[in-house]
Design a protein around this motif. Structure first.
Motif, mmCIF file in Angstrom:
data_model
loop_
_atom_site.group_PDB
_atom_site.id
_atom_site.type_symbol
_atom_site.label_atom_id
_atom_site.label_comp_id
_atom_site.label_asym_id
_atom_site.label_seq_id
_atom_site.Cartn_x
_atom_site.Cartn_y
_atom_site.Cartn_z
ATOM 1 N N LEU A 93 0.848 -1.189 0.000
ATOM 2 C CA LEU A 93 0.000 0.000 0.000
ATOM 3 C C LEU A 93 0.882 1.236 0.000
ATOM 4 C CD1 LEU A 93 -2.474 -0.913 2.880
ATOM 5 C CD2 LEU A 93 -2.731 -1.370 0.445
ATOM 6 N N ASP A 94 0.380 2.284 -0.624
ATOM 7 C CA ASP A 94 1.106 3.544 -0.523
ATOM 8 C C ASP A 94 0.773 4.193 0.812
ATOM 9 O OD1 ASP A 94 -0.874 6.226 -1.260
ATOM 10 O OD2 ASP A 94 -1.649 4.206 -1.557
ATOM 11 N N GLU A 95 1.795 4.718 1.440
ATOM 12 C CA GLU A 95 1.561 5.445 2.692
ATOM 13 C C GLU A 95 1.571 6.938 2.370
ATOM 14 O OE1 GLU A 95 2.512 4.439 7.275
ATOM 15 O OE2 GLU A 95 4.208 4.427 5.902
ATOM 16 N N TYR A 96 2.683 7.459 1.979
ATOM 17 C CA TYR A 96 2.745 8.823 1.486
ATOM 18 C C TYR A 96 4.042 8.996 0.727
ATOM 19 C CZ TYR A 96 5.726 9.312 5.600
ATOM 20 O OH TYR A 96 6.699 9.129 6.539
ATOM 21 N N GLY A 97 4.064 9.931 -0.179
ATOM 22 C CA GLY A 97 5.285 10.252 -0.899
ATOM 23 C C GLY A 97 5.935 9.072 -1.576
ATOM 24 N N ASN A 98 5.146 8.239 -2.247
ATOM 25 C CA ASN A 98 5.672 7.041 -2.916
ATOM 26 C C ASN A 98 6.219 6.009 -1.948
ATOM 27 O OD1 ASN A 98 5.030 7.612 -5.534
ATOM 28 N ND2 ASN A 98 6.987 8.529 -6.019
ATOM 29 N N LYS A 99 6.030 6.204 -0.677
ATOM 30 C CA LYS A 99 6.511 5.238 0.300
ATOM 31 C C LYS A 99 5.523 4.082 0.357
ATOM 32 C CE LYS A 99 7.015 4.860 5.259
ATOM 33 N NZ LYS A 99 6.978 5.603 6.526
ATOM 34 N N LEU A 100 6.016 2.875 0.154
ATOM 35 C CA LEU A 100 5.172 1.691 0.161
ATOM 36 C C LEU A 100 5.357 0.910 1.452
ATOM 37 C CD1 LEU A 100 5.557 0.176 -3.423
ATOM 38 C CD2 LEU A 100 3.668 1.502 -2.502
ATOM 39 N N VAL A 101 4.271 0.324 1.914
ATOM 40 C CA VAL A 101 4.318 -0.599 3.051
ATOM 41 C C VAL A 101 3.895 -1.959 2.528
ATOM 42 C CG1 VAL A 101 3.454 -1.103 5.341
ATOM 43 C CG2 VAL A 101 3.745 1.268 4.624
ATOM 44 N N PHE A 102 4.704 -2.970 2.809
ATOM 45 C CA PHE A 102 4.495 -4.298 2.239
ATOM 46 C C PHE A 102 3.887 -5.262 3.254
ATOM 47 C CE2 PHE A 102 6.525 -4.386 -1.907
ATOM 48 C CZ PHE A 102 7.220 -3.195 -1.895
ATOM 49 N N GLY A 103 3.049 -6.152 2.748
ATOM 50 C CA GLY A 103 2.630 -7.293 3.540
ATOM 51 C C GLY A 103 3.746 -8.322 3.567
ATOM 52 N N ALA A 104 3.553 -9.352 4.392
ATOM 53 C CA ALA A 104 4.595 -10.374 4.559
ATOM 54 C C ALA A 104 4.658 -11.336 3.385
ATOM 55 C CB ALA A 104 4.366 -11.130 5.857
ATOM 56 N N GLY A 105 3.625 -11.330 2.547
ATOM 57 C CA GLY A 105 3.662 -12.180 1.371
ATOM 58 C C GLY A 105 3.009 -13.529 1.571
ATOM 59 N N THR A 106 2.532 -14.105 0.485
ATOM 60 C CA THR A 106 1.973 -15.463 0.478
ATOM 61 C C THR A 106 2.765 -16.290 -0.516
ATOM 62 O OG1 THR A 106 -0.254 -14.725 1.024
ATOM 63 C CG2 THR A 106 -0.046 -16.893 0.009
ATOM 64 N N ILE A 107 3.204 -17.463 -0.082
ATOM 65 C CA ILE A 107 3.908 -18.378 -0.975
ATOM 66 C C ILE A 107 2.874 -19.170 -1.766
ATOM 67 C CG2 ILE A 107 5.439 -20.383 -1.102
ATOM 68 C CD1 ILE A 107 6.687 -19.420 1.543
ATOM 69 N N LEU A 108 3.018 -19.152 -3.057
ATOM 70 C CA LEU A 108 2.150 -19.939 -3.945
ATOM 71 C C LEU A 108 2.966 -21.062 -4.559
ATOM 72 C CD1 LEU A 108 -0.490 -20.407 -5.578
ATOM 73 C CD2 LEU A 108 0.467 -18.862 -7.300
ATOM 74 N N ARG A 109 2.431 -22.274 -4.476
ATOM 75 C CA ARG A 109 3.070 -23.427 -5.118
ATOM 76 C C ARG A 109 2.055 -24.055 -6.062
ATOM 77 N NH1 ARG A 109 4.379 -25.055 0.399
ATOM 78 N NH2 ARG A 109 6.327 -24.075 1.045
ATOM 79 N N VAL A 110 2.404 -24.120 -7.311
ATOM 80 C CA VAL A 110 1.547 -24.718 -8.323
ATOM 81 C C VAL A 110 2.162 -26.046 -8.726
ATOM 82 C CG1 VAL A 110 0.472 -24.449 -10.571
ATOM 83 C CG2 VAL A 110 0.896 -22.429 -9.136
ATOM 84 N N LYS A 111 1.401 -27.107 -8.549
ATOM 85 C CA LYS A 111 1.916 -28.452 -8.816
ATOM 86 C C LYS A 111 1.377 -28.959 -10.142
ATOM 87 C CE LYS A 111 2.323 -29.452 -3.928
ATOM 88 N NZ LYS A 111 1.949 -30.324 -2.793
ATOM 89 N N SER A 112 2.253 -29.608 -10.887
ATOM 90 C CA SER A 112 1.836 -30.158 -12.182
ATOM 91 C C SER A 112 1.289 -31.574 -12.019
ATOM 92 C CB SER A 112 3.018 -30.183 -13.143
ATOM 93 O OG SER A 112 4.083 -30.904 -12.581
#
Lengths: 111, 111
Positions: free
Chosen positions: B92-111
């Protein structure tokens, strides 16, 4: 989109020493940022590198520990000073246009 | 306090299915929200940006929705492929192009 390179890509350092990380952009940009990403965690903003003035640090980060230089609009350095094992992390620089473009990161291990 | 939450557990899906990742936030009023992909040992790569006045954005197999009432964004990958396996970060943008990030989600796609 901007192309960003970082040096070194990785390093192993001894406790108490300092390491300077370089970030080079292929075009002139106003805003450059330095992030830290500790193992298994998301990115945390360390500071905004301002050209021609002192960097703006986020809460929890201080200039004595992470001095930053921004001599021109295409280059910046981040120094990790007096390192401890807790500083082991990936350090990333980024530049902001509307979105952010990240360098490949510098993987630092402090023993 | 301000918080960005993403699924902490890895998402495992079968090739060809649609992957849906969630980003929830509190105490922010972002003008826009962004999604990034991060592969191991690399910096994040920008995927999509959606503004507060946009409900949905598409790019090839990717779709993002943004509900400012629910304070939630959903990120969809249709017809998923093993090459889509990575960590996906919302920011998300906070201010002045400063971004705050979430911790992320790992995606695994299996064939």
């Amino acid at each position: 989109s901007a192309v960003i390179s970082q040096k070194p890509s990785r390093d192993i350092c001894q406790r108490g020493t300092s390491l300077t990380i370089q970030c080079q952009v292929d075009s002139q940009v106003t805003m450059m940022f330095w992030y830290r990403q500790q193992p298994g965690q998301s990115l945390t903003l360390i500071a905004t590198a301002n050209q021609g003035s002192e960097a703006t640090y986020e809460s929890g980060f201080v200039i004595d520990k992470f001095p930053i230089s921004r001599p021109n609009l295409t280059f910046s350095t981040l120094t990790v000073s007096n390192m401890s094992p807790e500083d082991s992390s990936i350090y990333l620089c980024s530049v902001a246009e509307e979105t952010q473009y990240f360098g490949p990161g510098t993987r630092l291990l402090v023993l | 306090s301000q918080k960005i939450e993403q699924n902490s557990e890895a998402l495992n899906i079968q090739e060809g299915k649609t992957a849906t990742l969630t980003c929830n936030y509190t105490n922010y009023s972002p003008a826009y929200l962004q999604w990034y992909r991060q592969d191991p040992g690399r910096g994040p790569v920008f995927l999509l940006l959606i503004r507060e006045n946009e409900k949905e954005k598409r790019k090839e197999r990717l779709k993002v929705t943004f509900d400012t009432t629910l304070k939630q964004s959903l990120f969809h990958i249709t017809a998923s492929q093993p090459a889509d396996s990575a960590t996906y970060l919302c920011a998300l943008d906070e201010y002045g192009n400063k971004l705050v990030f979430g911790a992320g989600t790992i995606l695994r796609v299996k064939s």
